[in-house]
Design a protein around this motif. Sequence first.
Motif, PDB file in Angstrom:
ATOM      1  N   ILE A 102      45.723  63.719  47.175  1.00 15.43           N
ATOM      2  CA  ILE A 102      46.026  62.652  48.128  1.00 15.43           C
ATOM      3  C   ILE A 102      46.186  61.364  47.343  1.00 15.43           C
ATOM      4  CG2 ILE A 102      45.212  61.367  50.144  1.00 15.43           C
ATOM      5  CD1 ILE A 102      45.738  64.390  50.666  1.00 15.43           C
ATOM      6  N   ILE A 103      47.250  60.633  47.654  1.00 18.88           N
ATOM      7  CA  ILE A 103      47.466  59.320  47.050  1.00 18.88           C
ATOM      8  C   ILE A 103      47.482  58.288  48.168  1.00 18.88           C
ATOM      9  CG2 ILE A 103      49.043  57.846  45.727  1.00 18.88           C
ATOM     10  CD1 ILE A 103      50.055  60.354  44.324  1.00 18.88           C
ATOM     11  N   GLY A 104      46.681  57.250  48.006  1.00 19.35           N
ATOM     12  CA  GLY A 104      46.702  56.114  48.917  1.00 19.35           C
ATOM     13  C   GLY A 104      47.406  54.963  48.221  1.00 19.35           C
ATOM     14  N   VAL A 105      48.214  54.213  48.975  1.00 19.19           N
ATOM     15  CA  VAL A 105      48.971  53.106  48.398  1.00 19.19           C
ATOM     16  C   VAL A 105      48.751  51.841  49.218  1.00 19.19           C
ATOM     17  CG1 VAL A 105      51.256  52.268  47.700  1.00 19.19           C
ATOM     18  CG2 VAL A 105      50.763  54.725  47.612  1.00 19.19           C
ATOM     19  N   GLU A 160      50.833  50.446  56.101  1.00 16.59           N
ATOM     20  CA  GLU A 160      51.935  49.742  56.746  1.00 16.59           C
ATOM     21  C   GLU A 160      51.793  48.239  56.478  1.00 16.59           C
ATOM     22  OE1 GLU A 160      53.803  49.960  61.140  1.00 16.59           O
ATOM     23  OE2 GLU A 160      51.654  49.565  61.064  1.00 16.59           O
ATOM     24  N   PRO A 161      52.884  47.580  56.112  1.00 18.93           N
ATOM     25  CA  PRO A 161      52.774  46.130  55.892  1.00 18.93           C
ATOM     26  C   PRO A 161      52.328  45.416  57.167  1.00 18.93           C
ATOM     27  CG  PRO A 161      54.858  46.952  55.042  1.00 18.93           C
ATOM     28  CD  PRO A 161      54.227  48.072  55.823  1.00 18.93           C
ATOM     29  N   ILE A 203      58.122  44.785  53.308  1.00 21.87           N
ATOM     30  CA  ILE A 203      58.914  45.900  53.835  1.00 21.87           C
ATOM     31  C   ILE A 203      59.692  46.554  52.693  1.00 21.87           C
ATOM     32  CG2 ILE A 203      60.883  46.502  55.313  1.00 21.87           C
ATOM     33  CD1 ILE A 203      58.226  46.071  56.821  1.00 21.87           C
ATOM     34  N   ARG A 204      60.207  45.762  51.779  1.00 20.38           N
ATOM     35  CA  ARG A 204      60.921  46.326  50.623  1.00 20.38           C
ATOM     36  C   ARG A 204      59.956  47.087  49.703  1.00 20.38           C
ATOM     37  NH1 ARG A 204      64.278  41.205  50.632  1.00 20.38           N
ATOM     38  NH2 ARG A 204      66.163  41.867  51.700  1.00 20.38           N
ATOM     39  N   ALA A 205      58.737  46.593  49.574  1.00 18.60           N
ATOM     40  CA  ALA A 205      57.741  47.329  48.783  1.00 18.60           C
ATOM     41  C   ALA A 205      57.467  48.689  49.433  1.00 18.60           C
ATOM     42  CB  ALA A 205      56.453  46.512  48.653  1.00 18.60           C
ATOM     43  N   LEU A 206      57.393  48.713  50.759  1.00 21.74           N
ATOM     44  CA  LEU A 206      57.245  49.981  51.471  1.00 21.74           C
ATOM     45  C   LEU A 206      58.436  50.888  51.186  1.00 21.74           C
ATOM     46  CD1 LEU A 206      55.973  51.893  53.567  1.00 21.74           C
ATOM     47  CD2 LEU A 206      57.108  50.527  55.340  1.00 21.74           C
ATOM     48  N   SER A 207      59.637  50.313  51.141  1.00 24.44           N
ATOM     49  CA  SER A 207      60.831  51.138  50.901  1.00 24.44           C
ATOM     50  C   SER A 207      60.813  51.765  49.508  1.00 24.44           C
ATOM     51  CB  SER A 207      62.120  50.334  51.130  1.00 24.44           C
ATOM     52  OG  SER A 207      62.400  49.488  50.042  1.00 24.44           O
ATOM     53  N   ILE A 208      60.186  51.107  48.538  1.00 23.38           N
ATOM     54  CA  ILE A 208      60.026  51.701  47.202  1.00 23.38           C
ATOM     55  C   ILE A 208      59.294  53.043  47.333  1.00 23.38           C
ATOM     56  CG2 ILE A 208      58.723  51.503  45.036  1.00 23.38           C
ATOM     57  CD1 ILE A 208      59.261  48.453  45.172  1.00 23.38           C
ATOM     58  N   CYS A 209      58.215  53.025  48.096  1.00 24.79           N
ATOM     59  CA  CYS A 209      57.408  54.235  48.275  1.00 24.79           C
ATOM     60  C   CYS A 209      58.181  55.290  49.055  1.00 24.79           C
ATOM     61  CB  CYS A 209      56.111  53.889  48.988  1.00 24.79           C
ATOM     62  SG  CYS A 209      55.114  52.667  48.134  1.00 24.79           S
ATOM     63  N   GLU A 210      58.840  54.885  50.133  1.00 26.95           N
ATOM     64  CA  GLU A 210      59.602  55.833  50.939  1.00 26.95           C
ATOM     65  C   GLU A 210      60.716  56.494  50.125  1.00 26.95           C
ATOM     66  OE1 GLU A 210      59.338  53.842  55.375  1.00 26.95           O
ATOM     67  OE2 GLU A 210      60.772  53.023  53.937  1.00 26.95           O
ATOM     68  N   GLN A 211      61.488  55.684  49.394  1.00 28.00           N
ATOM     69  CA  GLN A 211      62.588  56.231  48.603  1.00 28.00           C
ATOM     70  C   GLN A 211      62.092  57.210  47.552  1.00 28.00           C
ATOM     71  OE1 GLN A 211      65.096  53.012  47.108  1.00 28.00           O
ATOM     72  NE2 GLN A 211      64.517  51.835  48.918  1.00 28.00           N
TER      73      GLN A 211
END
Length: 160
Positions: A10-13, A72-73, A86-94
């Motif tokens: 499990i990784i938490g970010v 979540e931001p 939100i862009r930092a979240l997109s780094i993780c999603e991508q």
Amino acid sequence: MENFTHKKMIIGVDLSTYSLALATINDNEVKTTLLTSKKKEWMERYKDLFFQFHNKISEIKQESNLSIFIEEPPFVQNHQTFSKLIRALSICEQTCFLNNIPFFIINNKTWKAGLMGGNATKSDIKDFAKLIFGDMIESLTPDEIDALCIARWGYLRINS
């Protein structure tokens, strides 16, 4: 420290505009990593953080079956800051999409309530983390401690 024996890493970010804090829980091993960028220009910093995160996750994925839990931001009044989060979240999603890794986005109030029974201050979170993870948290940043708690919340969801 509590025994975390399980089959899935499990990784938490925890996200910020200058760093991504990662915490991994795998078998009996707990680690944190703080990926940071000192680049002044936002797009350069975004690119730097993307490649750091992508490389780290690609490296970890080679040795483990994993799931990632991302905070979540929070909504902030400053539009520019919110946009960067939100862009930092997109780094993780991508990165998760590219590596075919299951991921979950979790609201900070949800993980805090799930672990501590309600809203919690940074001090409450640190005290809780110390109970679960021991003295290792003394050398961690608040973002790394949050990432550990997010990973713990994910661990409880995946392994219950």
